[in-house]
Design an enzyme around this catalytic site. Structure first.
Site, mmCIF file in Angstrom:
data_model
loop_
_atom_site.group_PDB
_atom_site.id
_atom_site.type_symbol
_atom_site.label_atom_id
_atom_site.label_comp_id
_atom_site.label_asym_id
_atom_site.label_seq_id
_atom_site.Cartn_x
_atom_site.Cartn_y
_atom_site.Cartn_z
ATOM 1 N N ARG A 1 -3.413 -5.268 13.427
ATOM 2 C CA ARG A 1 -2.062 -4.776 13.686
ATOM 3 C C ARG A 1 -2.068 -3.459 14.458
ATOM 4 O O ARG A 1 -1.126 -3.152 15.179
ATOM 5 C CB ARG A 1 -1.272 -4.670 12.378
ATOM 6 C CG ARG A 1 -0.824 -6.040 11.850
ATOM 7 C CD ARG A 1 0.011 -5.899 10.591
ATOM 8 N NE ARG A 1 -0.778 -5.415 9.475
ATOM 9 C CZ ARG A 1 -1.289 -6.176 8.518
ATOM 10 N NH1 ARG A 1 -1.091 -7.475 8.523
ATOM 11 N NH2 ARG A 1 -2.009 -5.650 7.552
ATOM 12 N N GLU B 1 -10.614 -2.470 -1.966
ATOM 13 C CA GLU B 1 -10.294 -2.411 -3.396
ATOM 14 C C GLU B 1 -11.500 -2.909 -4.212
ATOM 15 O O GLU B 1 -11.894 -2.308 -5.206
ATOM 16 C CB GLU B 1 -9.053 -3.263 -3.673
ATOM 17 C CG GLU B 1 -8.414 -2.966 -5.009
ATOM 18 C CD GLU B 1 -7.171 -3.819 -5.227
ATOM 19 O OE1 GLU B 1 -6.578 -3.695 -6.285
ATOM 20 O OE2 GLU B 1 -6.805 -4.612 -4.315
#
Lengths: 180, 180
Positions: A63, A100
């Site tokens: 993006r 994560e």
């Protein structure tokens, strides 16, 4: 200040997994005025804060490519892609960064920048800051300097901004979403 | 005609495997004038051939994002990403497409376009045409119409252009590399 931009960012609940409120910029960018307002706001912020101090834009896959290249075009600068491992054909530097769970790797062409160039780093969203920190470290390996990391969205609850500030990386975002 | 663009595209021999001459547009786009000339040439070609007939730009992940968003910005249009499977958070249409060995899948948000919108499809390079054909079929599923598929580079030996023409998909490229 950028409420007209924030209003066009769609929230997709429970994606990519339960409990995550995903902030989706595709709804903003498929709108002609949304795309234009966003790029103009990012460019204006950069030019006012760092006038004449940015030589090239680097965008983080994928993006960050959408934002970074339009910014580079508007500012009459070049655009450098920071890509996932194995996607760039030339000689690269690599950098692991924290997700994560576990790590991932990003790469940049060794000859992306001319010596001493000053880089604006661009991505859509600042969450934990892991990817951005990795991209910053990657750009440093080339010998270039990062002027700032800029984003459309900051998620302050995830403390990515605190992480970047701790590493002395200036950053900014157009809008923030709190409470998730 | 676009020799100044072609001259900035780097060839990386034997990447991603032996015998492939990879045409690398990162060397073109990291150069400010290269990026600007490329976007201007793509936009000019579109506006001269299809004046007032394009409503939105769609770019294919990931290099198509770099070109498509800057074109959309210059033309004051919206930008829609066509992504690899599992990357878009909203409801999507999917389309399989042919690779050299096997298939892959691309997706688009179901609400990417308004009814009847006319789309310019953008990617960096036309090789066998498999990805572009898949993207075309994907856009058709949304009810939108593809005006043209445009590229920086055509590799005529791989006959992607013939494949697109056979499917009645108009296409164009700024430069071509023959002999590989």
């Amino acid at each position: 200040m950028n409420d007209h931009i924030k209003a066009k960012i769609r929230t997709v609940p429970h994606w990519p997994k339960k409990g995550i409120m995903f902030r989706d910029i595709t709804s903003l960018l498929q709108d002609a005025k949304g795309l234009r307002d966003t790029i103009k706001a990012l460019v204006k912020r950069c030019q006012e804060t760092y006038p004449g101090q940015v030589d090239v834009i680097a965008g983080i896959e994928a993006r960050g490519f959408i934002l970074g290249s339009a910014m580079a075009y508007e500012m009459n600068l070049g655009f450098v892609p920071i890509r996932k491992k194995g996607k760039l054909p030339g000689e690269t530097y690599s950098q692991d960064y924290e997700l994560e769970y576990g790590t991932d790797t990003i790469e940049i062409h060794k000859d992306s920048f001319k010596p001493g160039q000053k880089v604006l780093l661009v991505d859509d969203l600042l969450a934990t800051g892991g990817t951005c920190l990795g991209a910053y470290q990657l750009i440093k390996k080339t010998g270039a300097e990062v002027v700032e990391a800029c984003f459309i969205v900051d998620l302050p609850d995830l403390k990515g901004g605190e992480k970047l500030t701790k590493h002395n990386i200036p950053w900014s975002a157009l809008v923030e979403f709190e409470g998730e």
